[in-house]
Design a protein around this motif. Structure first.
Motif, short mmCIF file in Angstrom:
data_model
loop_
_atom_site.label_atom_id
_atom_site.label_comp_id
_atom_site.label_asym_id
_atom_site.label_seq_id
_atom_site.Cartn_x
_atom_site.Cartn_y
_atom_site.Cartn_z
N ARG A 143 -6.27 -1.33 -5.05
CA ARG A 143 -7.45 -0.43 -4.43
C ARG A 143 -7.04 -0.04 -3.00
O ARG A 143 -7.41 1.14 -2.33
N GLU A 144 -6.37 -0.91 -2.26
CA GLU A 144 -6.03 -0.74 -0.79
C GLU A 144 -5.13 0.30 -0.64
O GLU A 144 -5.27 1.40 0.16
N MET A 145 -4.08 0.35 -1.57
CA MET A 145 -2.95 1.46 -1.50
C MET A 145 -3.71 2.79 -2.04
O MET A 145 -3.43 3.74 -1.24
N ALA A 146 -4.30 2.82 -2.95
CA ALA A 146 -4.99 4.28 -3.66
C ALA A 146 -6.13 4.61 -2.28
O ALA A 146 -5.78 5.84 -2.14
N PHE A 147 -6.82 3.81 -1.70
CA PHE A 147 -7.64 4.19 -0.66
C PHE A 147 -6.76 5.02 0.31
O PHE A 147 -7.04 6.12 0.82
N LEU A 148 -5.71 4.07 0.87
CA LEU A 148 -4.78 4.58 1.93
C LEU A 148 -4.23 5.97 1.63
O LEU A 148 -4.30 7.04 2.40
N SER A 149 -3.79 6.21 0.32
CA SER A 149 -3.22 7.45 -0.09
C SER A 149 -4.20 8.50 0.00
O SER A 149 -4.06 9.76 0.00
N VAL A 150 -5.65 8.35 -0.42
CA VAL A 150 -6.47 9.49 -0.31
C VAL A 150 -6.90 9.89 1.30
O VAL A 150 -7.07 11.12 1.33
N ILE A 151 -7.04 8.94 2.03
CA ILE A 151 -7.49 9.13 3.53
C ILE A 151 -6.27 9.70 4.51
O ILE A 151 -6.93 10.22 5.27
N THR A 152 -5.22 9.59 4.05
CA THR A 152 -4.10 10.00 4.88
C THR A 152 -2.95 10.61 4.24
O THR A 152 -2.95 10.88 2.92
N SER A 153 -2.15 11.29 4.95
CA SER A 153 -1.23 12.25 4.46
C SER A 153 0.37 11.18 4.21
O SER A 153 1.01 11.71 4.02
N VAL A 154 0.26 10.02 4.55
CA VAL A 154 1.18 9.01 4.46
C VAL A 154 1.75 9.08 2.89
O VAL A 154 1.23 9.19 1.99
N SER A 155 3.06 9.10 2.87
CA SER A 155 3.80 9.11 1.59
C SER A 155 3.52 8.20 0.67
O SER A 155 3.29 6.75 1.10
N ALA A 156 3.70 8.35 -0.56
CA ALA A 156 3.23 6.98 -1.53
C ALA A 156 4.41 5.87 -1.18
O ALA A 156 4.20 4.78 -1.20
N ARG A 157 5.44 6.17 -1.23
CA ARG A 157 6.55 5.23 -0.95
C ARG A 157 6.40 4.43 0.17
O ARG A 157 6.55 3.23 0.36
N ASP A 158 6.05 5.01 1.56
CA ASP A 158 5.79 4.45 2.64
C ASP A 158 4.53 3.32 2.39
O ASP A 158 4.55 2.30 3.13
N ILE A 159 3.56 3.83 1.77
CA ILE A 159 2.22 2.95 1.40
C ILE A 159 2.70 1.84 0.48
O ILE A 159 2.41 0.62 0.73
N LEU A 160 3.64 2.00 -0.52
CA LEU A 160 4.06 0.82 -1.49
C LEU A 160 4.85 -0.03 -0.48
O LEU A 160 4.80 -1.38 -0.68
N LYS A 161 5.75 0.51 0.47
CA LYS A 161 6.49 -0.42 1.29
C LYS A 161 5.37 -1.20 2.15
O LYS A 161 5.67 -2.62 2.16
N MET A 162 4.51 -0.78 2.67
CA MET A 162 3.54 -1.75 3.27
C MET A 162 2.76 -2.59 2.66
O MET A 162 2.64 -3.62 2.91
N GLY A 163 2.42 -2.38 1.11
CA GLY A 163 2.11 -3.44 0.45
C GLY A 163 2.89 -4.51 0.07
O GLY A 163 2.72 -5.46 -0.69
N ILE A 164 4.31 -4.33 0.37
CA ILE A 164 5.24 -5.45 0.00
C ILE A 164 5.84 -6.04 1.36
O ILE A 164 6.01 -7.31 1.39
N ALA A 165 5.99 -5.19 2.23
CA ALA A 165 6.76 -5.79 3.59
C ALA A 165 6.16 -6.81 4.19
O ALA A 165 6.81 -7.69 4.95
N GLY A 166 4.64 -6.91 4.18
CA GLY A 166 4.18 -8.27 5.02
C GLY A 166 5.11 -9.60 4.46
O GLY A 166 4.97 -10.62 5.05
N SER A 167 5.70 -9.52 3.12
CA SER A 167 6.40 -10.78 2.80
C SER A 167 7.58 -11.37 3.84
O SER A 167 7.82 -12.44 3.78
N THR A 168 7.80 -10.51 5.10
CA THR A 168 8.67 -10.93 5.86
C THR A 168 8.11 -12.07 6.71
O THR A 168 8.73 -12.94 7.19
N LEU A 169 6.80 -11.84 6.61
CA LEU A 169 5.93 -13.18 7.56
C LEU A 169 6.21 -14.51 6.91
O LEU A 169 6.35 -15.42 7.60
N SER A 170 6.46 -14.47 5.70
CA SER A 170 6.64 -15.76 4.87
C SER A 170 8.22 -16.24 4.83
O SER A 170 8.69 -17.22 4.52
N GLY A 171 9.24 -15.35 5.62
CA GLY A 171 10.61 -15.89 5.89
C GLY A 171 11.61 -15.04 4.92
O GLY A 171 12.83 -14.90 5.13
#
Length: 343
Positions: free
Chosen positions: A268-296
Motif C-alpha cells: 500500500r505504501e509503494m502504491a500510494f507513493l506511485s500515485v502522489i509522485t512522479s518517482v519511477s516504479a523501480r526507484d519506489i521498489l528499491k525503497m521498499g527493499i533497501a532498508g534491509s541494509t540497516l540489518s547488515g
C-alpha cells in the motif's frame, strides 16, 4: 516459510533490480546459481521487503479516535499513544505486536526497524513477540531500552531533553542511531544532523541544504508518506520531497510508521507513493527493499546471497497481462499476491 530447490520466472536481480527470465537454484537457503532461460512461467521473483520505520507497539491503539496536533498524539512522554501504551499490560502488548508481525510476514516483509517504547520491558516484549517467526525486527530502543536493543530511536531532538547524552552513550557501544526529524517542520533537522545519525526518519519538510548534507554524508532517510498525510503534516506531493531526495543523491528507504493509524503494508505504501509522485516504479521498489541494509545485509537476488525471496504467480491473476512488471508490482501488488515467501 517453505524451502525450494529451484524457482523460475522473471526475477529482479542485484541492487538495480534488473529484470531477467531466469532459473534460480537454492541450496540450504543460499542462491547457488542463476541461469538465464528463454521460456519461463508467468511469475515475478523479487527480494523480500523491509519496512524501515515502524511503531508496532501502537497496534494496541489501532484507529483510536484522535483530536489535537501531532505533538499531543505522539510526542513523548505524555502524547496519547504513550498514555495508551502505559495503560496496556505486557501480555496484551506482546500479543498485539506478534499479530502485526504475522501480518507483515504474510505479505512478504522480511524485516523491519521498530522504534520500541517502554524501556527494557518494551524491548523484551518485542523480542518475545518475534520468537519463532521468519520476520526479523531491528529494535531501536527508547527510555533506557536501547541498552538491550540494536540501537537507539530518538524522537525529535526538541522533544528529548538529554538526547545528546543518550546518543553519546549509544555511540560508545557501537549502536545504531536513528532520529525523527523534519516531520512537523524543518526546525529540528539541523539539530538531528549535528548528532551524526545513522538514519533520519521522515524529513517531510527538509530543505535542499538538508538533503544535500544527507547525500554528502551518506545518511539515509526513511520516508513514511501515508502517515504524513493521515497525520496532517502534509497535503502535497512535494512533502516529503522524495523526487528531490533522489535527484540530489540521497539514499531513501520506505516505512509505514505508526500502527495506530497505518497498516504496516509496504504494498500500500509503494502504491500510494506511485500515485502522489512522479518517482519511477523501480526507484519506489528499491525503497521498499533497501532498508534491509540497516540489518547488515542488503536483500538482493544474486549468486552466493542468502536472502528472503517473494514469488508472485502472475498467471493466477490479471497481473499476467502486465506490459511493465515492475510498475505492476508497485502499483497493483498486494498482500494476496505472494504465492511463496522464502525467509
Amino acid at each position: 516459510m517453505e524451502s525450494e530447490r529451484s524457482l523460475e520466472g522473471l526475477a529482479f536481480l542485484d541492487d538495480d533490480l534488473h529484470p531477467l527470465h531466469v532459473r534460480i537454484y537454492l541450496e540450504h537457503g543460499t542462491i547457488r546459481s542463476i541461469e538465464e532461460i528463454r521460456a519461463a512461467p508467468c511469475s515475478f521473483i523479487l527480494p523480500g521487503l523491509f519496512n524501515a520505520h515502524t511503531h508496532i507497539g501502537d497496534t494496541v491503539a489501532m484507529d483510536t479516535p484522535i483530536t489535537g496536533d501531532l505533538a499531543s498524539i505522539v510526542a513523548p512522554p505524555d502524547g496519547l499513544k504513550h498514555r495508551i501504551l502505559r495503560a496496556t499490560d505486557q501480555r496484551t502488548l506482546t500479543a498485539a505486536m506478534r499479530s502485526t508481525m504475522e501480518y507483515m510476514e504474510r505479505t512478504g516483509t522480511a524485516g523491519f526497524a521498530d522504534f520500541r517504547e517502554g524501556g527494557h520491558p518494551g524491548v523484551s516484549a518485542l523480542k518475545e513477540a518475534a520468537a519463532g517467526l521468519g520476520i526479523r525486527p531491528l529494535i531501536l530502543g527508547r527510555d533506557g531500552g536501547e541498552v538491550h536493543a540494536d540501537g537507539l530511536g530518538i524522537s525529535s531532538v526538541r522533544d528529548i531533553r538529554d538526547y545528546e547524552r543518550q546518543i553519546d552513550e549509544a555511540r560508545r557501544k557501537g549502536m545504531l542511531i536513528a532520529i525523527h526529524a523534519g516531520e512537523r517542520d524543518h526546525h529540528d533537522i539541523e539539530g538531528a544532523l549535528s548528532c551524526d545519525p545513522d538514519l533520519l526518519i521522515h524529513c517531510t519538510h527538509a530543505r535542499d541544504r538538508d538533503l544535500r548534507e544527507c547525500a554528502d554524508r551518506g545518511i539515509p532517510i526513511a520516508i513514511c508518506p501515508r502517515s504524513n498525510w493521515v497525520l496532517g503534516v502534509t497535503h502535497s506531493a512535494a512533502a516529503p520531497p522524495v523526487a528531490r531526495m533522489i535527484e540530489l543523491g540521497c539514499t531513501v528507504f520506505l516505512g509505514t510508521d505508526n500502527a495506530m493509524f497505518i497498516q504496516p503494508d509496504l504494498w500500500r505504501e509503494m502504491a500510494f507513493l506511485s500515485v502522489i509522485t512522479s518517482v519511477s516504479a523501480r526507484d519506489i521498489l528499491k525503497m521498499g527493499i533497501a532498508g534491509s541494509t540497516l540489518s547488515g545485509s542488503m536483500y538482493r537476488i544474486s549468486e552466493g546471497q542468502k536472502t528472503p525471496i517473494i514469488m508472485i504467480d502472475a498467471e493466477q491473476s490479471n497481473l499476467r497481462y502486465s506490459h511493465d512488471p515492475c510498475r505492476t508490482i508497485v502499483t497493483r501488488g498486494g498482500s494476496d499476491h505472494p504465492e511463496r515467501i522464502l525467509f
